[in-house]
Design a protein around this motif. Structure first.
Motif, PDB file in Angstrom:
ATOM      1  N   MET A   1       0.843  -1.186   0.000  1.00  0.00           N
ATOM      2  CA  MET A   1       0.000   0.000   0.000  1.00  0.00           C
ATOM      3  C   MET A   1       0.880   1.238   0.000  1.00  0.00           C
ATOM      4  O   MET A   1       2.064   1.165   0.305  1.00  0.00           O
ATOM      5  N   SER A   2       0.265   2.327  -0.323  1.00  0.00           N
ATOM      6  CA  SER A   2       1.011   3.588  -0.325  1.00  0.00           C
ATOM      7  C   SER A   2       1.207   4.078   1.100  1.00  0.00           C
ATOM      8  O   SER A   2       0.557   3.581   2.030  1.00  0.00           O
ATOM      9  N   GLU A   3       2.073   5.061   1.252  1.00  0.00           N
ATOM     10  CA  GLU A   3       2.323   5.619   2.579  1.00  0.00           C
ATOM     11  C   GLU A   3       1.053   6.214   3.177  1.00  0.00           C
ATOM     12  O   GLU A   3       0.768   6.021   4.352  1.00  0.00           O
ATOM     13  N   GLY A   4       0.290   6.907   2.355  1.00  0.00           N
ATOM     14  CA  GLY A   4      -0.964   7.518   2.815  1.00  0.00           C
ATOM     15  C   GLY A   4      -1.956   6.474   3.294  1.00  0.00           C
ATOM     16  O   GLY A   4      -2.624   6.671   4.328  1.00  0.00           O
ATOM     17  N   GLU A   5      -2.058   5.378   2.576  1.00  0.00           N
ATOM     18  CA  GLU A   5      -2.968   4.300   2.995  1.00  0.00           C
ATOM     19  C   GLU A   5      -2.499   3.670   4.307  1.00  0.00           C
ATOM     20  O   GLU A   5      -3.318   3.352   5.174  1.00  0.00           O
ATOM     21  N   ALA A   6      -1.216   3.532   4.455  1.00  0.00           N
ATOM     22  CA  ALA A   6      -0.661   2.945   5.681  1.00  0.00           C
ATOM     23  C   ALA A   6      -0.944   3.846   6.888  1.00  0.00           C
ATOM     24  O   ALA A   6      -1.275   3.361   7.965  1.00  0.00           O
ATOM     25  N   ILE A   7      -0.835   5.149   6.708  1.00  0.00           N
ATOM     26  CA  ILE A   7      -1.092   6.081   7.791  1.00  0.00           C
ATOM     27  C   ILE A   7      -2.563   6.056   8.171  1.00  0.00           C
ATOM     28  O   ILE A   7      -2.921   6.118   9.353  1.00  0.00           O
ATOM     29  N   SER A   8      -3.426   5.933   7.185  1.00  0.00           N
ATOM     30  CA  SER A   8      -4.869   5.873   7.461  1.00  0.00           C
ATOM     31  C   SER A   8      -5.201   4.614   8.217  1.00  0.00           C
ATOM     32  O   SER A   8      -6.006   4.541   9.069  1.00  0.00           O
TER      33      SER A   8
END
Length: 185
Positions: free
Chosen positions: A178-185
């Protein structure tokens, strides 16, 4: 190498006001402050002194390689739960002196949390014993835990007694793309 050899070296250094640099495998020479002092090589002081699988403890001399300890524990389905880093030939003395633990530290605890006892040679050459071999024998202030991470500044760790735990029946690592943004979410 014997305990008397280490004691003699410490006494000679004390009498001559010479600083010592305690060294097992040298796998953590990069860690801590500048390297200084005459090398006291304790790699020859090795071996498992006591191992009682039913009591969940192991006592080993400071120069014993971690790989040797872990292989012995694995035969009985046990492990060092703090997952010490090996850095190529690491010894149990260096592991405790550096106080380094692996990724399981947050869940299981640090090396200091698994220390039950220690045999220490102080700066004058006296052999001191702290703690015991099982949890119920440890009373009062637990000085053996103080030595974890001390980098040999409080004395030469001659022997260490560590609590061991059964190996997990199974382990699993999950990996998600997953992307970094998805991981943070």
């Amino acid at each position: 190498m014997t305990l008397d050899d280490i004691v003699s070296a410490v006494k000679v250094a004390h009498a001559g006001c010479t600083s010592l640099r305690i060294r097992g495998a040298g796998s953590k020479d990069f860690y801590g402050g500048m390297l200084a002092g005459e090398v006291l090589d304790v790699a020859g002081y090795r071996g498992i002194v006591a191992y009682e699988p039913t009591e969940l403890y192991v006592t080993a001399k400071c120069g014993t390689p971690l790989a040797e300890i872990e292989a012995t524990l694995a035969e009985k389905g046990q492990m060092l739960a703090f997952e010490p880093p090996h850095f190529g030939g690491a010894t149990v003395g260096g592991c405790v002196a550096a106080g380094l633990s692996g990724p399981r530290r947050q869940q299981a605890g640090a090396v200091r949390d698994f220390m039950l006892g220690v045999k220490l040679i102080d700066g004058t050459g006296q052999v001191l014993n702290f703690g015991g071999q099982v949890m119920k024998n440890v009373a009062g202030y637990d000085l053996s835990r103080l030595l974890a991470g001390s980098l040999g500044t409080l004395g030469v760790l001659a022997e260490v007694t560590l609590k061991v735990l059964p190996r997990p029946v199974a382990e699993q690592t999950l990996l998600f793309e997953m992307s970094e943004g998805e991981a943070i979410s």
